[in-house]
Write a protein that holds these residues in place. Structure first.
Motif, short mmCIF file in Angstrom:
data_model
loop_
_atom_site.label_atom_id
_atom_site.label_comp_id
_atom_site.label_asym_id
_atom_site.label_seq_id
_atom_site.Cartn_x
_atom_site.Cartn_y
_atom_site.Cartn_z
N TYR A 139 28.33 9.53 22.66
CA TYR A 139 27.00 9.95 23.10
C TYR A 139 25.93 9.07 22.46
O TYR A 139 25.07 9.53 21.72
N SER A 140 25.99 7.80 22.77
CA SER A 140 25.07 6.84 22.14
C SER A 140 24.71 5.72 23.10
O SER A 140 25.35 5.53 24.13
N ASN A 141 23.68 4.98 22.73
CA ASN A 141 23.22 3.79 23.45
C ASN A 141 23.16 2.63 22.47
O ASN A 141 22.69 2.80 21.35
N LEU A 142 23.60 1.45 22.90
CA LEU A 142 23.43 0.24 22.11
C LEU A 142 22.41 -0.64 22.82
O LEU A 142 22.52 -0.88 24.03
N TYR A 143 21.42 -1.12 22.06
CA TYR A 143 20.33 -1.90 22.64
C TYR A 143 20.29 -3.35 22.18
O TYR A 143 19.70 -4.20 22.85
N GLY A 144 20.88 -3.66 21.04
CA GLY A 144 20.82 -5.03 20.52
C GLY A 144 22.12 -5.44 19.88
O GLY A 144 22.87 -4.61 19.36
N VAL A 145 22.41 -6.76 19.92
CA VAL A 145 23.61 -7.29 19.29
C VAL A 145 23.31 -8.69 18.76
O VAL A 145 22.52 -9.42 19.35
N THR A 146 23.90 -9.03 17.62
CA THR A 146 23.80 -10.37 17.07
C THR A 146 25.17 -10.80 16.55
O THR A 146 25.94 -9.96 16.08
N ALA A 147 25.46 -12.09 16.68
CA ALA A 147 26.78 -12.60 16.31
C ALA A 147 26.64 -13.69 15.25
O ALA A 147 25.98 -14.70 15.48
N LEU A 148 27.27 -13.48 14.10
CA LEU A 148 27.30 -14.49 13.03
C LEU A 148 28.56 -15.33 13.10
O LEU A 148 28.53 -16.52 12.87
N SER A 149 29.68 -14.67 13.39
CA SER A 149 30.98 -15.34 13.51
C SER A 149 31.91 -14.43 14.30
O SER A 149 31.53 -13.31 14.64
N SER A 150 33.11 -14.88 14.55
CA SER A 150 34.04 -14.08 15.35
C SER A 150 34.45 -12.78 14.66
O SER A 150 34.95 -11.87 15.31
N ASN A 151 34.23 -12.69 13.36
CA ASN A 151 34.55 -11.45 12.65
C ASN A 151 33.33 -10.84 11.96
O ASN A 151 33.46 -10.11 10.98
N ASN A 152 32.15 -11.12 12.49
CA ASN A 152 30.93 -10.56 11.91
C ASN A 152 29.87 -10.40 13.01
O ASN A 152 28.97 -11.22 13.15
N ILE A 153 30.00 -9.31 13.78
CA ILE A 153 29.09 -9.00 14.87
C ILE A 153 28.42 -7.66 14.55
O ILE A 153 29.09 -6.73 14.08
N TRP A 154 27.12 -7.56 14.81
CA TRP A 154 26.37 -6.33 14.56
C TRP A 154 25.72 -5.86 15.86
O TRP A 154 25.18 -6.67 16.61
N ALA A 155 25.75 -4.54 16.09
CA ALA A 155 25.08 -3.93 17.24
C ALA A 155 24.26 -2.74 16.74
O ALA A 155 24.65 -2.06 15.79
N VAL A 156 23.10 -2.52 17.38
CA VAL A 156 22.22 -1.41 16.98
C VAL A 156 21.81 -0.59 18.19
O VAL A 156 21.82 -1.07 19.32
N GLY A 157 21.43 0.65 17.94
CA GLY A 157 20.97 1.55 18.99
C GLY A 157 20.64 2.89 18.42
O GLY A 157 20.10 3.01 17.32
N CYS A 158 21.00 3.95 19.16
CA CYS A 158 20.77 5.31 18.67
C CYS A 158 21.71 6.26 19.40
O CYS A 158 22.23 5.96 20.47
N TYR A 159 21.91 7.41 18.77
CA TYR A 159 22.71 8.46 19.39
C TYR A 159 21.90 9.13 20.48
O TYR A 159 20.69 9.27 20.38
N ASP A 160 22.56 9.54 21.54
CA ASP A 160 21.94 10.17 22.71
C ASP A 160 21.83 11.67 22.44
O ASP A 160 22.64 12.46 22.89
N SER A 161 20.82 12.05 21.64
CA SER A 161 20.62 13.45 21.31
C SER A 161 19.14 13.69 21.07
O SER A 161 18.33 12.77 21.09
N SER A 162 18.78 14.92 20.81
CA SER A 162 17.38 15.24 20.59
C SER A 162 16.84 14.59 19.32
O SER A 162 15.65 14.38 19.18
N SER A 163 17.73 14.26 18.38
CA SER A 163 17.26 13.65 17.13
C SER A 163 17.21 12.13 17.20
O SER A 163 16.58 11.50 16.36
N ASN A 164 17.87 11.52 18.21
CA ASN A 164 17.90 10.06 18.32
C ASN A 164 18.17 9.38 16.98
O ASN A 164 17.42 8.54 16.53
N GLN A 165 19.26 9.75 16.35
CA GLN A 165 19.61 9.14 15.07
C GLN A 165 19.89 7.66 15.25
O GLN A 165 20.58 7.26 16.19
N GLY A 166 19.34 6.83 14.37
CA GLY A 166 19.60 5.40 14.40
C GLY A 166 21.08 5.10 14.28
O GLY A 166 21.82 5.82 13.60
#
Length: 190
Positions: free
Chosen positions: A45-72
């Protein structure tokens, strides 16, 4: 919602899809040079909005949970699996992420404090995520939507806020010590 590439045969795309109960599930897909494939996301129950890639074993994605609190939400790929990484924001959403190095990563978005949206900047130092102070905007419902990292002392973030019921654009710059607002000719948004 976002795409990042390590090489021509190592590309990551993130977003979300709708479930039958009208909530969202985060979506992660990988290009191996021949075809796209879905990769399991650890967050429900979440959404991902951004991603960045440093290497094939170091990828980061950000977003928030799909709830009333929208936790990061922050997820990390270690080359084998995606895992959720603890973030200090509870009532927030992260919209974009950019990396200078493996111990210098920036994420931006918004948080709700007292029912009002405020801009949010978080930093990864190689050990953990922390909130970094950003300039207070003279208005309400502020948020940062994208971030770009050039070097340790040159990071840019853009977004908007509401000033007397008029949308205003904002550009912020990190100089290695503090974030500051940079004047922009386009001040009103639609």
């Amino acid at each position: 919602n976002s795409v990042a590439a390590v090489s021509k045969n190592d590309v990551w795309a993130v977003g979300a899809y709708s479930l039958s109960n009208h909530s969202n599930q985060s979506l992660i897909e990988h290009w191996n040079g021949t075809a796209w494939s879905s990769v399991s996301s650890p967050s429900n129950y979440s959404n991902l909005y951004g991603v960045t890639a440093l290497s094939s074993n170091n990828i980061w994605a950000v977003g928030c949970y799909d709830s009333s609190s929208n936790q990061g939400l922050v997820e990390h790929w270690n080359g084998t699996i995606w895992s959720v990484v603890s973030t200090p924001t509870l009532n927030a959403c992260l919209e974009s992420v950019a990396a200078v190095s493996s111990n210098n990563i920036w994420a931006v978005g918004f948080a709700f404090i007292g029912g009002i949206g405020v801009s949010l900047i978080e930093h990864w130092n190689g050990i953990g995520w922390s909130i970094v102070s950003s300039p207070k905007l003279n208005g309400s419902n502020a948020g940062l939507e994208s971030v770009a990292a050039v070097s340790n002392n040159n990071v840019w973030a853009v977004g908007s806020y509401n000033n007397n019921n008029v949308g205003q654009t904002v550009i912020e710059h990190w100089d290695g010590t503090t974030w500051s607002i940079v004047s922009t000719p386009a001040t009103k948004t639609s």
